[in-house]
Scaffold this active site. Structure first.
Site, PDB file in Angstrom:
ATOM      1  N   HIS A 109       0.985  -1.164  -0.092  1.00 25.62           N
ATOM      2  CA  HIS A 109       0.123  -0.217  -0.173  1.00 25.62           C
ATOM      3  C   HIS A 109       0.748   1.283  -0.162  1.00 25.62           C
ATOM      4  O   HIS A 109       0.304   2.201   0.299  1.00 25.62           O
ATOM      5  CB  HIS A 109      -0.969  -0.055   1.264  1.00 25.62           C
ATOM      6  CG  HIS A 109      -2.137  -1.073   0.873  1.00 25.62           C
ATOM      7  ND1 HIS A 109      -3.010  -1.552   2.068  1.00 25.62           N
ATOM      8  CD2 HIS A 109      -2.679  -1.712  -0.073  1.00 25.62           C
ATOM      9  CE1 HIS A 109      -3.484  -2.405   1.829  1.00 25.62           C
ATOM     10  NE2 HIS A 109      -3.388  -2.649   0.491  1.00 25.62           N
ATOM     11  N   CYS A 136       8.993  18.602  -7.656  1.00 28.69           N
ATOM     12  CA  CYS A 136       9.565  17.319  -7.702  1.00 28.69           C
ATOM     13  C   CYS A 136      11.045  17.354  -8.102  1.00 28.69           C
ATOM     14  O   CYS A 136      11.444  18.194  -8.926  1.00 28.69           O
ATOM     15  CB  CYS A 136       9.036  16.658  -9.127  1.00 28.69           C
ATOM     16  SG  CYS A 136       9.839  15.230  -9.579  1.00 28.69           S
ATOM     17  N   ALA A 221       0.515  -8.443  19.897  1.00 31.47           N
ATOM     18  CA  ALA A 221       1.689  -8.832  18.714  1.00 31.47           C
ATOM     19  C   ALA A 221       3.131  -8.914  19.503  1.00 31.47           C
ATOM     20  O   ALA A 221       3.871  -9.760  19.176  1.00 31.47           O
ATOM     21  CB  ALA A 221       2.065  -7.951  17.639  1.00 31.47           C
TER      22      ALA A 221
HETATM   23  C1  BV8 Z   1      -8.381  -2.543  -5.020  1.00 30.42           C
HETATM   24  C2  BV8 Z   1      -2.879   3.124   2.456  1.00 30.42           C
HETATM   25  C3  BV8 Z   1      -8.656  -3.305  -7.097  1.00 30.42           C
HETATM   26  C4  BV8 Z   1      -3.835   4.195   3.008  1.00 30.42           C
HETATM   27  C5  BV8 Z   1      -4.793   1.433   2.664  1.00 30.42           C
HETATM   28  C6  BV8 Z   1     -16.286  -4.430  -1.260  1.00 30.42           C
HETATM   29  C7  BV8 Z   1     -16.024  -5.787  -0.935  1.00 30.42           C
HETATM   30  C8  BV8 Z   1     -14.484  -6.014  -1.188  1.00 30.42           C
HETATM   31  C9  BV8 Z   1     -13.728  -5.197  -1.645  1.00 30.42           C
HETATM   32  C10 BV8 Z   1     -14.021  -3.915  -1.671  1.00 30.42           C
HETATM   33  C11 BV8 Z   1     -15.501  -3.485  -1.682  1.00 30.42           C
HETATM   34  N1  BV8 Z   1     -15.452  -2.189  -2.006  1.00 30.42           N
HETATM   35  C12 BV8 Z   1     -14.242  -1.609  -2.231  1.00 30.42           C
HETATM   36  C13 BV8 Z   1     -13.460  -2.653  -2.295  1.00 30.42           C
HETATM   37  C14 BV8 Z   1     -12.066  -2.569  -2.235  1.00 30.42           C
HETATM   38  C15 BV8 Z   1     -11.102  -1.806  -1.202  1.00 30.42           C
HETATM   39  C16 BV8 Z   1     -11.734  -2.390   0.071  1.00 30.42           C
HETATM   40  O1  BV8 Z   1     -11.070  -3.527   0.386  1.00 30.42           O
HETATM   41  N2  BV8 Z   1     -12.288  -1.686   0.655  1.00 30.42           N
HETATM   42  C17 BV8 Z   1     -12.907  -2.102   2.153  1.00 30.42           C
HETATM   43  C18 BV8 Z   1     -12.869  -1.120   2.881  1.00 30.42           C
HETATM   44  C19 BV8 Z   1     -14.175  -2.954   1.947  1.00 30.42           C
HETATM   45  N3  BV8 Z   1     -10.048  -2.131  -1.531  1.00 30.42           N
HETATM   46  C20 BV8 Z   1      -9.212  -1.402  -2.232  1.00 30.42           C
HETATM   47  O2  BV8 Z   1      -9.558  -0.435  -2.732  1.00 30.42           O
HETATM   48  C21 BV8 Z   1      -7.852  -1.868  -2.631  1.00 30.42           C
HETATM   49  N4  BV8 Z   1      -7.544  -1.965  -4.048  1.00 30.42           N
HETATM   50  O3  BV8 Z   1      -9.408  -3.304  -4.588  1.00 30.42           O
HETATM   51  O4  BV8 Z   1      -7.921  -2.510  -6.306  1.00 30.42           O
HETATM   52  C22 BV8 Z   1      -7.616  -4.437  -7.549  1.00 30.42           C
HETATM   53  C23 BV8 Z   1      -7.164  -5.209  -6.591  1.00 30.42           C
HETATM   54  C24 BV8 Z   1      -6.208  -6.315  -6.722  1.00 30.42           C
HETATM   55  C25 BV8 Z   1      -5.926  -6.366  -8.306  1.00 30.42           C
HETATM   56  C26 BV8 Z   1      -6.569  -5.751  -9.278  1.00 30.42           C
HETATM   57  C27 BV8 Z   1      -7.344  -4.737  -8.758  1.00 30.42           C
HETATM   58  C28 BV8 Z   1      -6.721  -0.881  -2.107  1.00 30.42           C
HETATM   59  C29 BV8 Z   1      -6.655  -0.900  -0.554  1.00 30.42           C
HETATM   60  C30 BV8 Z   1      -5.740  -0.219  -0.136  1.00 30.42           C
HETATM   61  C31 BV8 Z   1      -5.957   1.122   0.822  1.00 30.42           C
HETATM   62  N5  BV8 Z   1      -5.047   1.838   1.165  1.00 30.42           N
HETATM   63  N6  BV8 Z   1      -3.626   2.035   3.112  1.00 30.42           N
HETATM   64  C32 BV8 Z   1      -2.984   4.763   4.368  1.00 30.42           C
HETATM   65  O5  BV8 Z   1      -2.675   3.794   5.055  1.00 30.42           O
HETATM   66  O6  BV8 Z   1      -2.930   5.895   4.491  1.00 30.42           O
HETATM   67  S1  BV8 Z   1      -5.497   0.442   3.389  1.00 30.42           S
HETATM   68  C33 BV8 Z   1      -5.453   0.559   4.917  1.00 30.42           C
HETATM   69  O7  BV8 Z   1      -6.508   0.046   5.775  1.00 30.42           O
HETATM   70  C34 BV8 Z   1      -4.065  -0.298   5.588  1.00 30.42           C
HETATM   71  O8  BV8 Z   1      -3.116  -0.165   4.597  1.00 30.42           O
HETATM   72  C35 BV8 Z   1      -4.526  -1.655   5.852  1.00 30.42           C
HETATM   73  O9  BV8 Z   1      -4.731  -2.364   4.589  1.00 30.42           O
HETATM   74  C36 BV8 Z   1      -6.338  -1.297   5.837  1.00 30.42           C
HETATM   75  C37 BV8 Z   1      -6.330  -1.407   7.485  1.00 30.42           C
HETATM   76  O10 BV8 Z   1      -6.452  -2.688   7.818  1.00 30.42           O
HETATM   77  P1  BV8 Z   1      -5.382  -3.275   9.025  1.00 30.42           P
HETATM   78  O11 BV8 Z   1      -4.138  -3.236   8.596  1.00 30.42           O
HETATM   79  O12 BV8 Z   1      -6.045  -4.675   9.328  1.00 30.42           O
HETATM   80  O13 BV8 Z   1      -6.030  -2.303  10.087  1.00 30.42           O
HETATM   81  P2  BV8 Z   1      -7.262  -2.444  11.051  1.00 30.42           P
HETATM   82  O14 BV8 Z   1      -7.137  -1.249  11.985  1.00 30.42           O
HETATM   83  O15 BV8 Z   1      -8.575  -2.712  10.154  1.00 30.42           O
HETATM   84  O16 BV8 Z   1      -6.998  -3.781  12.062  1.00 30.42           O
HETATM   85  C38 BV8 Z   1      -6.022  -3.827  13.014  1.00 30.42           C
HETATM   86  C39 BV8 Z   1      -6.038  -4.885  13.441  1.00 30.42           C
HETATM   87  O17 BV8 Z   1      -4.964  -5.173  14.391  1.00 30.42           O
HETATM   88  C40 BV8 Z   1      -7.468  -5.453  14.475  1.00 30.42           C
HETATM   89  O18 BV8 Z   1      -7.904  -6.714  13.882  1.00 30.42           O
HETATM   90  C41 BV8 Z   1      -6.994  -5.424  15.603  1.00 30.42           C
HETATM   91  O19 BV8 Z   1      -7.380  -6.403  16.686  1.00 30.42           O
HETATM   92  C42 BV8 Z   1      -5.606  -5.903  15.706  1.00 30.42           C
HETATM   93  N7  BV8 Z   1      -4.515  -5.361  16.677  1.00 30.42           N
HETATM   94  C43 BV8 Z   1      -4.660  -3.973  17.266  1.00 30.42           C
HETATM   95  N8  BV8 Z   1      -3.856  -3.829  18.256  1.00 30.42           N
HETATM   96  C44 BV8 Z   1      -2.925  -5.107  18.392  1.00 30.42           C
HETATM   97  C45 BV8 Z   1      -3.579  -5.828  17.296  1.00 30.42           C
HETATM   98  N9  BV8 Z   1      -3.017  -7.067  16.919  1.00 30.42           N
HETATM   99  C46 BV8 Z   1      -1.853  -7.432  17.644  1.00 30.42           C
HETATM  100  N10 BV8 Z   1      -1.346  -6.579  18.687  1.00 30.42           N
HETATM  101  C47 BV8 Z   1      -1.829  -5.666  18.767  1.00 30.42           C
HETATM  102  N11 BV8 Z   1      -1.271  -4.921  19.838  1.00 30.42           N
END
Ligand code: BV8
Length: 235
Positions: A109, A136, A221
């Protein structure tokens, strides 16, 4: 001598939580006070580049105040001590894996510490703020720089390389991700489809994909990862 030959580790925001970097799904569902649609999509950047630059400038600056935690360090130790192949595919845009010593890290990402010029397509290491007037260093154009981040609706980086690594691994470990965002959330299903690898989830809470893993361990973690690494490396 570990019993595995090829390890792929997927990390998410949870591995950096104990370093002080907020995860995405905070209690209020907002992300540092913003809705995803307002700060992490190409449309948001087109609509309000100043707000999006501010959002990433604040997060980039915060990198200077955090350190890798024992989980990042344990993965670096695993890479150094393991006699097979290892790749970390991270969803995170921070640099804590690298600062912990990991070498083979793929930022699917993008990275906070990089800027991307829409004028010449050049990418540059960038430590300070990016503004609409930033120039740039490759083509000297002004006002064409954006954070080198994959926003929602954009295609993640190096998907072919990721698919190849997933198809060839015999251990897949997912650490600190909620399994909400695709395509990363689909990796475990892909690995299970290939049928070769043991799959493990290390996460604070059950994720959306927990049922897809052979093994799930819940806890912080900083405790789970060092213990798991010692198990993988064996006596
Ligand atoms: C794409 C950069 C096409 C930004 C990020 C409907 C259904 C399915 C998919 C979609 C849909 N509608 C839209 C989509 C696609 C969309 C998507 O998935 N949306 C979601 C919201 C439904 N995806 C996209 O748009 C992606 N692109 O699909 O393109 C394609 C794909 C493949 C091939 C060809 C074409 C692009 C997605 C990337 C977006 N950018 N990041 C930035 O960072 O500023 S995503 C961003 O959010 C992060 O990078 C990360 O990926 C995501 C957050 O997820 P997590 O890392 O899991 O974080 P989260 O807070 O959710 O969870 C934290 C976890 O840690 C929790 O479970 C918690 O319990 C745990 N935790 C907390 N503390 C601890 C811990 N574990 C251990 N120890 C601890 N102490």
């Amino acid at each position: 001598m570990a019993k595995y030959r090829s390890i792929v580790v997927l990390t998410g925001a949870g591995i950096s939580a104990e370093s002080g970097i907020p995860t995405f799904r905070g209690a209020d569902g907002l992300w540092e006070g913003h809705r995803i649609e307002d700060v992490a999509t190409p449309e948001a950047f087109a609509r309000n580049p100043r707000l999006v630059h501010q959002f990433y400038n604040m997060r980039r600056a915060a990198l200077k105040t955090v350190e890798p935690n024992p989980a990042h360090k344990a993965l670096a130790r695993l890479e150094q001590a393991f006699d097979g192949e290892m790749l970390i595919v991270t969803q995170n845009v921070d640099d804590l894996h690298e600062r912990a010593g990991s070498k083979n890290v793929l930022h699917m990402h993008g990275e906070l510490r990089k800027a991307w010029c829409l004028g010449c397509d050049g990418r540059t290491r960038w430590e300070e703020d990016i503004h609409e007037t930033s120039r740039c260093p490759h083509c000297a154009r002004e006002g064409r720089l954006r954070p080198d981040i994959v926003w929602f609706g954009e295609i993640p980086y190096q998907m072919d390389r990721i698919d190849e690594a997933l198809s060839g691994c015999d251990l897949f470990v997912s650490i600190g991700t909620s399994g909400n965002v695709y395509p990363a959330a689909g990796f475990v299903a892909l690995v299970r489809h290939f049928g070769r690898a043991h799959t493990v989830e290390l996460n604070l809470d059950p994720s959306e994909c927990s049922r897809m893993f052979h093994e799930t361990r819940h806890g912080p973690a900083s405790q789970l990862v060092p213990a798991f690494v010692e198990e993988v490396l064996g006596p």
